[in-house]
Design a protein around this motif. Sequence first.
Motif, short mmCIF file in Angstrom:
data_model
loop_
_atom_site.label_atom_id
_atom_site.label_comp_id
_atom_site.label_asym_id
_atom_site.label_seq_id
_atom_site.Cartn_x
_atom_site.Cartn_y
_atom_site.Cartn_z
N LEU A 94 40.52 43.31 32.02
CA LEU A 94 39.60 44.63 32.26
C LEU A 94 40.58 45.73 32.88
CD1 LEU A 94 36.69 42.81 33.93
CD2 LEU A 94 36.71 43.49 31.92
N GLU A 95 40.23 47.19 32.60
CA GLU A 95 40.76 48.12 33.26
C GLU A 95 40.24 48.29 34.63
OE1 GLU A 95 39.88 51.51 30.71
OE2 GLU A 95 40.96 50.79 28.98
N GLU A 96 40.89 49.39 35.28
CA GLU A 96 40.48 49.29 36.88
C GLU A 96 39.27 49.86 36.83
OE1 GLU A 96 42.24 51.85 40.76
OE2 GLU A 96 43.60 51.44 38.99
N GLU B 236 47.88 47.38 40.27
CA GLU B 236 49.47 47.52 40.68
C GLU B 236 50.22 47.40 39.52
OE1 GLU B 236 52.68 46.70 44.22
OE2 GLU B 236 50.46 46.38 44.52
N GLU B 237 50.85 48.19 38.95
CA GLU B 237 51.58 48.05 37.79
C GLU B 237 52.84 47.11 38.30
OE1 GLU B 237 50.73 48.44 34.79
OE2 GLU B 237 49.17 49.77 35.42
N ALA B 238 53.58 46.45 37.48
CA ALA B 238 54.89 45.55 37.54
C ALA B 238 56.09 46.53 37.81
CB ALA B 238 55.11 45.00 36.45
N HIS C 276 40.04 38.83 46.02
CA HIS C 276 41.43 38.48 45.68
C HIS C 276 42.27 39.77 45.78
CE1 HIS C 276 40.30 34.52 43.91
NE2 HIS C 276 39.18 35.19 43.22
N ASP C 277 42.82 39.92 46.92
CA ASP C 277 43.60 41.15 47.19
C ASP C 277 45.13 41.18 46.81
OD1 ASP C 277 43.97 43.76 48.52
OD2 ASP C 277 44.60 42.73 50.25
N GLU C 278 45.43 42.10 45.95
CA GLU C 278 46.83 42.26 45.32
C GLU C 278 47.23 40.89 44.82
OE1 GLU C 278 49.08 44.32 48.22
OE2 GLU C 278 47.82 46.05 48.02
N VAL C 279 46.51 40.14 44.11
CA VAL C 279 47.30 39.08 43.49
C VAL C 279 47.63 39.26 42.05
CG1 VAL C 279 45.41 37.49 44.81
CG2 VAL C 279 44.82 38.29 42.54
N THR C 280 48.62 38.21 41.71
CA THR C 280 49.26 38.26 40.25
C THR C 280 48.29 37.46 39.48
OG1 THR C 280 50.52 36.23 40.59
CG2 THR C 280 51.39 38.27 41.33
N GLU D 219 52.77 42.46 37.81
CA GLU D 219 51.63 43.38 37.89
C GLU D 219 50.59 42.45 39.01
OE1 GLU D 219 47.58 44.53 35.31
OE2 GLU D 219 49.52 44.07 34.23
N ARG D 220 49.96 43.13 39.66
CA ARG D 220 48.77 42.76 41.04
C ARG D 220 47.61 43.59 40.66
NH1 ARG D 220 51.15 39.45 44.78
NH2 ARG D 220 53.32 39.23 44.86
N ARG D 221 46.61 42.89 40.86
CA ARG D 221 45.22 43.35 40.99
C ARG D 221 44.32 43.09 42.00
NH1 ARG D 221 43.06 44.42 35.26
NH2 ARG D 221 44.98 45.20 34.01
N THR D 222 43.73 43.83 42.72
CA THR D 222 42.65 43.56 43.40
C THR D 222 41.39 43.45 42.81
OG1 THR D 222 43.67 44.64 45.33
CG2 THR D 222 41.20 44.64 45.72
N VAL D 223 40.53 42.25 43.18
CA VAL D 223 39.49 41.66 42.28
C VAL D 223 38.58 40.93 43.05
CG1 VAL D 223 38.84 40.15 40.19
CG2 VAL D 223 40.91 41.22 40.30
N VAL D 224 37.22 41.35 42.76
CA VAL D 224 36.23 40.93 43.26
C VAL D 224 35.48 39.83 42.48
CG1 VAL D 224 33.75 41.04 44.32
CG2 VAL D 224 35.46 42.70 44.93
#
Length: 633
Positions: free
Chosen positions: A331-333, A355-357, A311-315, A268-273
Amino acid sequence: MLNQIRSAVRSWLAGILIALLVVSFAVWGVSDAFVGGATGAVVRVGETRVTTQEFRTLFNRRLQQLGQETGSALTAEEAVDRGVDRQLLGLVARDATIEEAARDMGLWVSDDLVAEELGRIEAFRNPITGEFDMRAYLGALRNNNETPERFEESVRDNILRYQLLTAITAGVSAPDLFVSTRARYEAERRRVTLVRVPMSAAADPGQPTDDQLAAYYEENQSRYAAPEMRAITIFLLDLDQMVSGYDFTEEEMRAMYEAERANLETPERRTVVEMSAPSAELAAEIAQRLEAGEEPDAIAAELSVPEPVLHDEVTRDGFVDRLVAEQAFTLEEGAISEPFEGALTWKIVRVDAVEEAAVQSFEEAEPELRMSAARELATADWIERITNYNRLRDRTGATIAEAAQEIGVAAISTGPFDERGRDLTGYRYETLTAHAEILESAFATGENSETGLTPIGDSGYFALRVDEIIESAPRPLEDIRDDVVTHWIAEQRAENLGEIADIVRESLETGQPGDIVAQTASADAEAVDETIARNLGLIAGVDPRLERLIFSASVGDVVIGGAPDSGAVIARVEEIQTPEEYTEAAETRAREALDQQLAADVAELYRRALQTEYEARIFPNEVARATGVTDGT
């Protein structure tokens, strides 16, 4: 893409480590594999260490750099005499101290962050697709005598040091008075009279007589000495080169894919500020304003807190601070966290995308699977050949060439070459110039003597025999007459030009107008009035050192500069213009430069503080092994 890089790195680097361990048994015996050798360290700070091999690589690279800068090869002994080894020890001990402190604070660098950094390097990208290319990556490392393991570990360490020092220096800002003073300094102008005397103004000395040429040759004989040359026979077995010799059918590749399917999941990947604050109160205000829809950059600027990190599309492993990772993946999107304490300061995170696994397709996984399988087969073959080579040498007394031929490897015989790996025509022996260890060994071994198996990088071994040594000696004048004539003429013209430049300087110092001075000096000379800015350079072809001389001079001073091929330039400072007002761009440049200098000073003070807290242990015997220079040398 980054996940593919990560999985590939894991698969074949493990093979290298296991293979080297097995080969060390075959070459040195079980006990020697764990005493000194590749496991030794020149510096240790807590649990952080700099291995002998790492330091050897750094030392050899520095030798090459110094050789390129000076134009002549530098031996290891000369480098040690100049303190090169001690300078490097200071640098690696400093870096190891920072890394140990960062790890003590709980900071770490994941494989994903390393892979992301590799993906940014242009040399590792496919020129057509623009994406990371494993072949380009391995080729670039091989051309620079580097291994993936060492390179990736250095990238990991650099990221770790950068993260810690960035946190320490965040918020450092120069006072306004400093900025205005620097801006006025940068905006300073100098009005000068320039007299340019081209090389054509210098009298042609003509051709030297035989006596003049012979005398010049004798005075500069060392300049024309042929370097010491050596011819060798070399056996080299490099795992990285062997990998390319293996290929597989699509049916075989699909079978591998099914066998490895469980390990091919894309996490799973996430874009996080991520935002930071020095206090709980400021963190709470940031969270409230994010909830209200304000932009992170605007919030950071108004509150004078560090800029937000995207953090752009990081695991989950893509965060240095594990506490930030935990919040980001809970946290949720679209959600914004409550303020929380991170490893170094207060944090707030906002999850912008999830982005789900997923499981990689065959087409996505196939390149890395192919590389891994080829490396596994090559490793087995490599170990067997090294073991057989060593057995032949020990038990039958076979020469290097005979043992190499017996195991199916062609030994390479070279013609004479110098310490840079070049013959007298300038031809480069790629095998030698790509591996500093081979060159060093060749020039440290006696004539008709052979070396044992010697590690090269982390994936190869070599052995060599010195077939011939040709001592350094002056080349006969008859063989290099044209070169000596060219040098004599150039020096004579330079002396003639220098005499004209001195006359111009003396005339300008008396206050004579520049155009009159130029006309008197030569019909080819010219005078111009210029107003120049600091650090912007003069006219093309002029030695940039002249600008520094001009801005160090007072009104009425005369300075000389120029370039060897374009003549001389003599400058008289007529006026120093220091404006009270300066542009916004000048202020921005000044602030950025001062902020960088202050941050560097703070970072250096922090490094020194760490060095009083952490003990750096240095092991002289390992340093001597790395450099190849002992006290008795």
